[in-house]
Design a protein around this motif. Structure first.
Motif, PDB file in Angstrom:
ATOM      1  N   GLY A  70       0.814  -1.165   0.167  1.00 49.11           N
ATOM      2  CA  GLY A  70       0.004   0.262   0.076  1.00 49.11           C
ATOM      3  C   GLY A  70       1.421   1.215  -0.017  1.00 49.11           C
ATOM      4  N   GLU A  71       1.625   1.078   0.690  1.00 49.97           N
ATOM      5  CA  GLU A  71       2.614   2.710   1.216  1.00 49.97           C
ATOM      6  C   GLU A  71       3.820   3.021  -0.505  1.00 49.97           C
ATOM      7  N   ILE A  72       3.711   1.747  -1.481  1.00 52.84           N
ATOM      8  CA  ILE A  72       4.866   2.124  -2.715  1.00 52.84           C
ATOM      9  C   ILE A  72       3.586   2.302  -3.690  1.00 52.84           C
ATOM     10  N   ALA A  73       1.787   1.775  -3.124  1.00 51.11           N
ATOM     11  CA  ALA A  73       1.134   2.174  -4.328  1.00 51.11           C
ATOM     12  C   ALA A  73       0.971   3.531  -4.284  1.00 51.11           C
ATOM     13  N   ALA A  74       0.596   3.864  -3.223  1.00 51.47           N
ATOM     14  CA  ALA A  74       0.562   5.420  -2.873  1.00 51.47           C
ATOM     15  C   ALA A  74       1.540   6.023  -3.378  1.00 51.47           C
ATOM     16  N   ALA A  75       2.631   5.424  -3.211  1.00 50.17           N
ATOM     17  CA  ALA A  75       3.559   6.912  -3.816  1.00 50.17           C
ATOM     18  C   ALA A  75       3.770   7.027  -5.173  1.00 50.17           C
ATOM     19  N   LEU A  76       3.665   5.727  -6.185  1.00 53.18           N
ATOM     20  CA  LEU A  76       3.655   5.118  -7.177  1.00 53.18           C
ATOM     21  C   LEU A  76       2.857   6.393  -8.472  1.00 53.18           C
ATOM     22  N   ARG A  77       1.260   6.032  -7.079  1.00 51.90           N
ATOM     23  CA  ARG A  77       0.509   6.981  -8.311  1.00 51.90           C
ATOM     24  C   ARG A  77       0.287   8.448  -8.270  1.00 51.90           C
ATOM     25  N   GLU A  78       1.764   8.727  -7.297  1.00 58.43           N
ATOM     26  CA  GLU A  78       1.523  10.377  -7.543  1.00 58.43           C
ATOM     27  C   GLU A  78       3.121  10.882  -8.769  1.00 58.43           C
ATOM     28  N   VAL A  79       2.936   9.591  -9.332  1.00 58.01           N
ATOM     29  CA  VAL A  79       4.023   9.925  -9.928  1.00 58.01           C
ATOM     30  C   VAL A  79       3.476  10.421 -10.805  1.00 58.01           C
ATOM     31  N   PRO A  80       3.320  11.526 -11.944  1.00 55.29           N
ATOM     32  CA  PRO A  80       2.746  11.400 -13.656  1.00 55.29           C
ATOM     33  C   PRO A  80       2.860  10.506 -14.668  1.00 55.29           C
ATOM     34  N   GLY A  81       1.532  10.641 -15.045  1.00 52.38           N
ATOM     35  CA  GLY A  81       1.410   9.613 -16.215  1.00 52.38           C
ATOM     36  C   GLY A  81       1.134   7.682 -15.575  1.00 52.38           C
ATOM     37  N   CYS A  82       0.440   8.007 -14.425  1.00 55.07           N
ATOM     38  CA  CYS A  82       0.166   6.456 -13.401  1.00 55.07           C
ATOM     39  C   CYS A  82      -1.651   6.728 -13.927  1.00 55.07           C
ATOM     40  N   ALA A  83      -1.851   5.359 -14.901  1.00 52.45           N
ATOM     41  CA  ALA A  83      -2.990   5.082 -15.204  1.00 52.45           C
ATOM     42  C   ALA A  83      -3.736   4.427 -14.302  1.00 52.45           C
TER      43      ALA A  83
ATOM     44  N   PRO B 186       7.586   3.633 -18.812  1.00 48.21           N
ATOM     45  CA  PRO B 186       8.602   3.017 -17.312  1.00 48.21           C
ATOM     46  C   PRO B 186       9.373   3.516 -16.857  1.00 48.21           C
ATOM     47  N   GLY B 187      10.166   4.573 -17.199  1.00 46.90           N
ATOM     48  CA  GLY B 187      11.436   5.589 -16.572  1.00 46.90           C
ATOM     49  C   GLY B 187      10.683   6.302 -15.074  1.00 46.90           C
ATOM     50  N   PRO B 188      10.192   6.795 -14.941  1.00 53.82           N
ATOM     51  CA  PRO B 188      10.016   7.717 -14.309  1.00 53.82           C
ATOM     52  C   PRO B 188       8.914   6.574 -12.729  1.00 53.82           C
ATOM     53  N   PHE B 189       9.000   5.465 -13.361  1.00 50.56           N
ATOM     54  CA  PHE B 189       8.153   5.051 -12.354  1.00 50.56           C
ATOM     55  C   PHE B 189       9.773   3.922 -11.695  1.00 50.56           C
ATOM     56  N   MET B 190      10.359   3.400 -12.738  1.00 51.77           N
ATOM     57  CA  MET B 190      11.704   2.639 -12.168  1.00 51.77           C
ATOM     58  C   MET B 190      11.975   3.690 -11.350  1.00 51.77           C
ATOM     59  N   GLU B 191      12.480   4.421 -11.518  1.00 45.44           N
ATOM     60  CA  GLU B 191      13.452   5.426 -10.532  1.00 45.44           C
ATOM     61  C   GLU B 191      12.778   5.500  -9.387  1.00 45.44           C
TER      62      GLU B 191
END
Length: 578
Positions: free
Chosen positions: A167-180, A207-212
């Protein structure tokens, strides 16, 4: 990275364990255990609370609040460090073995010089343990089984811990622009009781911004793999997290593929092959032309293209779900939203950390139609229950009911099943309760025949409505009792006694394989939280996940029923309940 709440709770729990090992006041150890539970479930960040605020947390008094403040300010608790020095090297490792308590660990260290789990296993295999006073062959066998359980668990973590990290990881990745979209997959999505690693999927074009972003999260102690298709990190606790980014149009096929199980996916791909198709994480294609034959954006469309209904993730274990789906006989599993109440909870009258008022209010906020308080009965002496206390609670509950007219408050108790199958209190006293949960809390080492008989006798008691955490297991810590469960299932079906699916992530008891068997006997179930705090009421979601893995429907689960039907069942009148 753990919140201060979890970090402090772990420290308090360690101190409680050390107090038990050193033979200090058992009630003091229990007080620290309760405080640890309360801190872990407290909604506010305790790192922002002063000592006065800390003392408002149930179970946290002046002394414990002082130690918490000390730890938050210095990272140390001198009393804890001093207690650590009193424990011989190796004994703390032995205590981690399931079914091996502090006293026995100290005896093994003192008498046999055992200082590690490997040395303990070697001594047990050599038959050196059975000759010690208070041990015997059965204890020796239990120790070997406990060591095996511990080794099987390995680096796997419990479902709630994995859910929190994901949940912590998903919450952070949803804030990355471009997350559908973003969701966990793998064994976590299938609600397995333990998780070896965490799979996270993201739907996005780049994928780049999410991997980073994953590699920069505070919990990422080490980057294992960093690429465009997959990035893996390892937490400081050694847990691996794998991230894959898929284009939005392949979200459904990726979710299907990476959720698994592997055996389920093999069955689905076999159907695709028979239709001249190829199924992969990128979609469903014509095997000859390579052209897509269905939208891959949703799992439902892919299953439909193969002539199947959507199969809930928790049921994807190759246990006949594909065949049942093809026959149109796949049951619709129970969901959290189906629950109308919780029939096993505790307050600070015994080992809970929240008041009766707070627990009732929290249950009401969940929209329940009914809620039961089931504090421990006097047979569990540590809880110091008396007739007067439980009757006073009943009066308090009746008065409290006026505040919660939309939710029926049930007065219950968690009874103790003794070695002969008897329970606390005589029949005339038990008749005053709305609901009684009966559980095994002692005599775990009885033989198979005795364990079976005690459970069957409890089922036959007309005042026992639910058998709580039926096998008594604690995942990775204590094996279940040795009982003929098929005989118990038959007794439950015959007497109209429900079996609990205990939502505590440390228990999840009954386990999914046993639920599948019990269901064939016509057994009814109660999915309960066994909450000891308001936050733990949410543990029902783990119980529901386990119920789904056991293919249970709302008709199987008594606390999805309307109040009138539940009342009939609690009279143990099965014919009318059905």
């Amino acid at each position: 990275m753990a919140r201060p709440n979890e970090e402090v709770a772990a420290v308090l729990q360690e101190y409680a364990g050390l107090l038990a090992i050193t033979g200090q006041d058992a009630f003091k150890a229990r007080a620290y255990e309760k405080a640890a539970r309360a801190v872990a479930g407290h909604p506010a960040d305790i790192g922002r609370l002063d000592e006065a605020d800390l003392r408002q947390i149930p179970g946290v008094g002046r002394s414990i609040a002082g130690k918490i403040t000390e730890y938050l300010e210095t990272g140390r608790i001198p009393a804890l460090e001093e207690t650590r020095t009193q424990i011989p090297p190796g004994v703390r490792e032995l205590v981690a073995v399931p079914d091996l308590g502090p006293r026995k660990a100290m005896t093994l260290h003192r008498e046999l010089g055992v200082s590690s789990v490997d040395e303990l296993a070697a001594a047990a295999r050599a038959g050196r343990v059975r000759d010690l006073k208070g041990f015997g062959e059965r204890t020796e066998a239990h120790i070997l089984h406990g060591v095996e359980l511990m080794r099987q668990a390995g680096d796997r973590i419990l479902l709630d811990a994995a859910t929190g990290i994901a949940g912590e990881i998903a919450a952070a990745l949803r804030e990355v622009p471009g997350c559908a979209d973003c969701a966990p997959a793998g064994s976590l999505r299938r609600m397995k009781e333990t998780v070896g690693d965490i799979d996270i999927l993201v739907a996005a074009r780049d994928p780049g911004p999410f991997m980073e972003a994953l590699t920069r999260l505070p919990l990422a102690a080490e980057t294992v793999v960093h690429g465009d298709k997959k990035t893996s990190v390892r937490t400081s606790a050694g847990l691996q997290v794998d991230l894959r980014v898929l284009p939005p149009e392949a979200w459904g096929s990726g979710l299907l593929y990476f959720t698994g199980s592997r055996a389920h996916n093999v069955r689905v791909r076999e159907i695709a092959v028979r239709h001249g198709l190829k199924l992969s994480e990128y979609g469903l294609f014509d095997a000859e032309t390579g052209k897509p034959v269905a939208s891959a954006a949703r799992e439902e469309d892919l299953y439909a293209a193969l002539g199947l209904p959507w199969i809930p993730p928790a049921m994807r274990e190759d246990r006949g779900e594909i065949a049942a789906a093809l026959r149109g006989e796949l049951p619709g599993p129970v969901t959290v939203d189906d629950l109308r109440g919780d029939l096993h909870t505790h307050t600070d009258l015994t080992d809970g950390v929240a008041s009766l008022e707070d627990m009732a209010a929290a249950a009401a906020r969940r929209g329940y139609s009914y809620w039961a308080v089931t504090d421990h009965a006097p047979g569990l002496a540590m809880q110091r229950m008396t007739d007067e206390k439980i009757l006073r609670q009943r009066e308090q509950l009746r008065a409290l009911a006026r505040r919660h007219r939309g939710m029926r408050l049930l007065h219950g108790a968690e009874l103790n099943i003794d070695e002969h199958g008897g329970v606390d209190w005589p029949a005339e006293f038990l008749a005053g309760f709305d609901v009684c949960v009966a559980s095994v809390h002692s005599h775990f080492g009885l033989g198979r025949r005795e364990q079976t008989r005690r459970l069957v006798r409890a089922c036959e008691n007309p005042h026992v409505h639910i058998i709580g955490h039926p096998t008594t297991r604690r995942i990775g810590r204590r094996p279940g009792i040795d009982a003929d469960l098929d005989e118990v299932f038959a007794a439950c079906a015959r007497t109209g006694t429900a079996l609990e699916i205990n939502g505590s992530p440390h228990r999840l008891d009954l386990r999914d394989e046993d639920i599948l068997r019990a269901r064939r006997y016509g057994v009814r179930f109660a999915v309960d939280s066994d909450a000891h705090s308001t936050a733990e009421l949410d543990q029902v979601r783990y119980g529901v996940g386990t119920a789904q893995r056991g293919w249970l429907t709302t008709d199987d689960v008594i606390n999805t029923w309307p109040p009138a039907r539940l009342r009939r069942f609690l009279r143990k009148d099965r014919a009318r309940a059905d």
